[in-house]
Structures are given as C-alpha cells and as structure tokens.
Design a protein around this motif. Structure first.
Motif, short mmCIF file in Angstrom:
data_model
loop_
_atom_site.label_atom_id
_atom_site.label_comp_id
_atom_site.label_asym_id
_atom_site.label_seq_id
_atom_site.Cartn_x
_atom_site.Cartn_y
_atom_site.Cartn_z
N PHE A 1 -19.84 21.92 -9.02
CA PHE A 1 -20.28 22.96 -9.95
C PHE A 1 -21.42 23.74 -9.31
CE2 PHE A 1 -18.47 19.57 -12.54
CZ PHE A 1 -17.59 20.28 -13.34
N GLY A 2 -21.32 25.08 -9.34
CA GLY A 2 -22.31 25.92 -8.69
C GLY A 2 -22.93 26.93 -9.63
N THR A 3 -23.05 28.15 -9.17
CA THR A 3 -23.71 29.21 -9.93
C THR A 3 -23.10 29.38 -11.31
OG1 THR A 3 -24.15 30.38 -7.85
CG2 THR A 3 -24.36 31.65 -9.89
N GLY A 4 -23.98 29.43 -12.32
CA GLY A 4 -23.51 29.59 -13.69
C GLY A 4 -22.77 28.38 -14.22
N ASP A 5 -22.97 27.23 -13.57
CA ASP A 5 -22.28 26.00 -13.97
C ASP A 5 -20.76 26.14 -13.91
OD1 ASP A 5 -24.59 24.58 -14.31
OD2 ASP A 5 -24.69 24.86 -16.49
N ILE B 1 -22.42 17.76 -7.79
CA ILE B 1 -21.15 17.22 -7.32
C ILE B 1 -20.86 15.92 -8.06
CG2 ILE B 1 -19.86 16.44 -5.30
CD1 ILE B 1 -22.12 18.01 -3.67
N HIS B 2 -19.73 15.88 -8.74
CA HIS B 2 -19.31 14.68 -9.47
C HIS B 2 -18.10 14.06 -8.79
CE1 HIS B 2 -21.57 14.16 -13.30
NE2 HIS B 2 -21.94 15.39 -13.02
N ALA B 3 -18.13 12.74 -8.66
CA ALA B 3 -17.00 11.99 -8.12
C ALA B 3 -16.46 11.08 -9.21
CB ALA B 3 -17.42 11.17 -6.91
N LEU B 4 -15.16 11.14 -9.44
CA LEU B 4 -14.51 10.32 -10.45
C LEU B 4 -13.45 9.46 -9.79
CD1 LEU B 4 -13.94 12.90 -13.35
CD2 LEU B 4 -15.85 11.33 -13.05
N VAL B 5 -13.47 8.18 -10.11
CA VAL B 5 -12.50 7.24 -9.54
C VAL B 5 -11.61 6.71 -10.66
CG1 VAL B 5 -12.24 5.00 -8.39
CG2 VAL B 5 -14.01 6.60 -7.64
N ASN B 6 -10.31 6.72 -10.44
CA ASN B 6 -9.33 6.16 -11.38
C ASN B 6 -9.42 6.79 -12.77
OD1 ASN B 6 -8.74 4.41 -9.24
ND2 ASN B 6 -10.10 2.82 -10.01
N ALA B 7 -9.74 8.06 -12.82
CA ALA B 7 -9.91 8.76 -14.10
C ALA B 7 -8.75 9.74 -14.31
CB ALA B 7 -11.23 9.52 -14.11
N PRO B 8 -8.52 10.14 -15.57
CA PRO B 8 -7.49 11.16 -15.83
C PRO B 8 -7.81 12.46 -15.09
CG PRO B 8 -8.19 10.10 -17.86
CD PRO B 8 -9.14 9.65 -16.80
N ALA B 9 -6.80 13.26 -14.83
CA ALA B 9 -6.97 14.51 -14.08
C ALA B 9 -7.87 15.48 -14.83
CB ALA B 9 -5.61 15.15 -13.82
N MET B 10 -8.77 16.14 -14.08
CA MET B 10 -9.71 17.10 -14.64
C MET B 10 -9.31 18.53 -14.29
SD MET B 10 -12.07 15.43 -16.30
CE MET B 10 -12.34 13.67 -16.53
N SER C 1 -13.02 24.20 -16.06
CA SER C 1 -13.43 25.34 -15.26
C SER C 1 -14.95 25.54 -15.28
CB SER C 1 -12.75 26.62 -15.76
OG SER C 1 -13.07 26.86 -17.13
N THR C 2 -15.64 24.84 -16.19
CA THR C 2 -17.10 24.91 -16.27
C THR C 2 -17.66 23.51 -16.48
OG1 THR C 2 -17.19 25.16 -18.69
CG2 THR C 2 -16.92 27.18 -17.39
N TYR C 3 -18.97 23.40 -16.27
CA TYR C 3 -19.62 22.11 -16.50
C TYR C 3 -19.56 21.74 -17.98
CZ TYR C 3 -22.88 18.27 -15.80
OH TYR C 3 -23.45 17.02 -15.73
N ALA C 4 -19.59 22.74 -18.84
CA ALA C 4 -19.48 22.48 -20.28
C ALA C 4 -18.12 21.84 -20.60
CB ALA C 4 -19.66 23.77 -21.07
N ASP C 5 -17.06 22.31 -19.94
CA ASP C 5 -15.74 21.69 -20.13
C ASP C 5 -15.79 20.22 -19.73
OD1 ASP C 5 -14.71 24.16 -20.88
OD2 ASP C 5 -13.91 24.61 -18.88
N PHE C 6 -16.43 19.96 -18.60
CA PHE C 6 -16.50 18.61 -18.07
C PHE C 6 -17.30 17.70 -19.01
CE2 PHE C 6 -18.54 15.63 -14.89
CZ PHE C 6 -17.42 14.82 -14.76
#
Length: 333
Positions: A65-69, A94-103, A107-112
C-alpha cells in the motif's frame, strides 16, 4: 549533378548521425519509477515431538500500500516463503498473508482493514498467519517479514487415571473425545499485531456451551480418542492438538443464556457405561501461543461440558509457551 546530390545527402546523414550520438551520450539515463521488492517470510517452526505440520506455507500473498493508502502491488504464490514484485517507489506499508483467502478484491487499505479472518480458514496443515513492515522503497530492496499465526494452539498432553476409590478403580476408564467449546471465530487481518494481543471482543463464536457439528469447525476444534482404555495408575500420553482464535474474555460464565466466556478444553470419558465431561477452563488465549494441558482424573466429572468439574473430580495443569520456539513465557497455571 547526381553525384553531387548523393554526396550532399551522405554528408547530411553523417552530420545527423553524429549529432544524434552526441545528444544520446550527453542525455542522462532516466531513473526507473519502480523498484523490485523481494520479500522473505520468517516464521516459528514448531519443535515439539509429534507435532502436526501446522507451520506449513501452502499460499503466500504480499500486498503493498502506497500513496493515498492505495494498493500499488500484489502477488500471490504457493508453496514458498519467498516472492518478488515490482512496485512504485516511495513510502510503503507491506502486508504478508500466509494460508489466507485471496485478497484480489482489495484496492485500498480501507478494503483490507474491513476483511475478517474466520477460524474456518484454518486447518492443521495450513494455519493463517500475518506479518507487516513499513519501508520507504527507493531502489531494489529485500525485506524479511516475520509472520504470526492468528490461532492459539491448545495441546492435550496427557490424561492420567488416578481414581481415588477402589470401586472406581475397578471400572473401565475409556477416553472418547477431546474438543474445544466457547471458541472465538473471527479476527481482523490488520488487528493481529495489536499491542499485547489486545484484540477486539470476538463477534463470532463457535461451539457455544457444547461441541456442535453444525458449526463446521471440527477440523481444528475436535480430536477423536477412539475409546482408548486407560487402566488405573497409568497415563494416556498421545498429544492432541486443537486450535482457537484469541479469546480476551476475562469474566467467565457457565450460564445457559449465552454471553462471552472463557474457552474450555473438554475431555469426554466413560467410567463404566456412563459418560462424563472434564472441562478444563483455559486462561485468556493469545494468538501464536500454545497451552499445554495435563489432566489427572480422580472421580466422575461433570454432566455438562460447560460446567467445570469439582476439585475432587480432577486436576489440570496448564503450561503456557511461545508457539514459535517452545520457550516458556508464563508460569504453570
């Protein structure tokens, strides 16, 4: 005339080529607007003998996630703890996810941040893990991101038959099942690293007051003990591994009216032909932490899986250890 024209054309072409070469040599190389980010995942391998493969990486996702989240980089791979991706330069989360459902729909950090992990996303061979890092990326860069499991692991280490009366010693003591009740089932992806594991109160609970097949979490909350007979004075020492999401609940309850309460490890056992429950009330559960339980049975237990046995019926010790490396992090409870 034709010869003179050809010569003039050749001279002009030579001059143009010379000018072009001079301009190219003097023009500075344009700096790349992106950088290659190499991500390595670090995680704690389990060391206990007989442990299931609950530290395996079957899938890995990295989100930048970069400018403007805004999401400006995403990659998904399988069966590896290393990955590379090209991202725009600048400050990154930078987020790393292991064995998680597809993201793929973020499209934004708020979505995440709005995404929730469910206990059902886990199985003993693919536990959900998360890690993150903040970096300002100005050139090709390698980062190692530690990840933690979302779940707590509750290990039933042993059950001892130590019946206190002769008539009980003469009865067959048979172990049937081990399972968890009052199990939190939700966890925020971005909440897994809150200070001191202070996660929000769970909104989803599984196996309320009893084990429930309909909740469909048996892959992590139920273990069959196959009616194993344990003679008086002996111990059953085959480890059973169960998993729950973190439970911050401090106030316990056994009320028939549902309210938040402590998670319990329940051992079902037959004494003669009658079934009893031995519910071991667990302490506050923290993520990526293991709880080692040893149970000694001395009398018939409870007739309700959510009502703890009396001190005359059984005794349990609970040892709290760091799941990653097995080091003690708390005294025996």
């Amino acid at each position: 005339m034709k010869l003179r024209f050809a010569f003039a054309a050749a001279v002009a072409a030579s001059v143009l080529a010379s000018c072009s070469k001079t301009v190219d040599e003097e023009m500075p190389q344009q700096e790349k607007e992106t950088a290659r980010l190499n991500v390595n995942i670090a995680y704690g391998h389990t060391k206990a003998t007989g442990t299931p493969v609950d530290d395996k990486i079957t899938s890995l996702q990295v989100l930048s996630f970069g400018t403007g989240d805004l999401l400006d980089g995403y990659v998904s791979v399988t069966n590896t703890n290393e990955v590379s991706l090209d991202i725009p330069k600048g400050p990154k989360l930078i987020h790393a996810l292991v064995n998680a459902p597809a993201m793929t729909d973020c499209s934004t950090y708020a979505d995440f941040k709005a995404r929730i992990s469910d206990l059902k996303h886990n199985n003993p061979k693919a536990m959900v893990m998360e890690g993150w890092d903040g970096e300002t990326v100005e050139k090709d860069f390698t980062v190692t991101i530690p990840v933690k499991r979302f779940a707590s692991r509750i290990t039933l280490v042993s059950v001892k038959n130590d019946m206190g009366y002769e008539y009980l010693r003469n009865k067959t003591f048979k172990l049937m099942r081990a399972y968890l009740i009052n199990v939190p089932g939700d966890m925020e992806f971005t909440g897994a690293f809150k200070e001191e594991n202070k996660r929000p109160a769970p909104k989803v609970w599984y196996n309320k007051r009893a084990y429930r097949d309909s909740d469909n979490v048996g892959q992590v909350t139920l273990s069959d003990m196959s009616g194993t007979v344990v003679p008086y004075g002996e111990s059953y020492s085959v480890p059973h591994y169960l998993y729950s999401y973190a439970n911050p609940t401090e106030q316990d309850s056994s009320s028939e009216t549902w309210c938040a309460r402590r998670t319990r490890l329940v051992v079902e056992a037959n004494i003669g032909d009658k079934l009893y429950y031995y519910p071991v009330t667990l302490p506050i559960l923290k993520q990526n932490t293991e709880y080692l339980v040893n149970l000694t049975v001395t009398q018939p237990g409870s007739t309700d899986p959510d009502i703890p046995y009396t001190e005359y019926s059984a005794a349990a010790t609970i040892e709290v250890v760091e799941w990653a490396d097995g080091d003690d992090i708390n005294a025996t409870i």
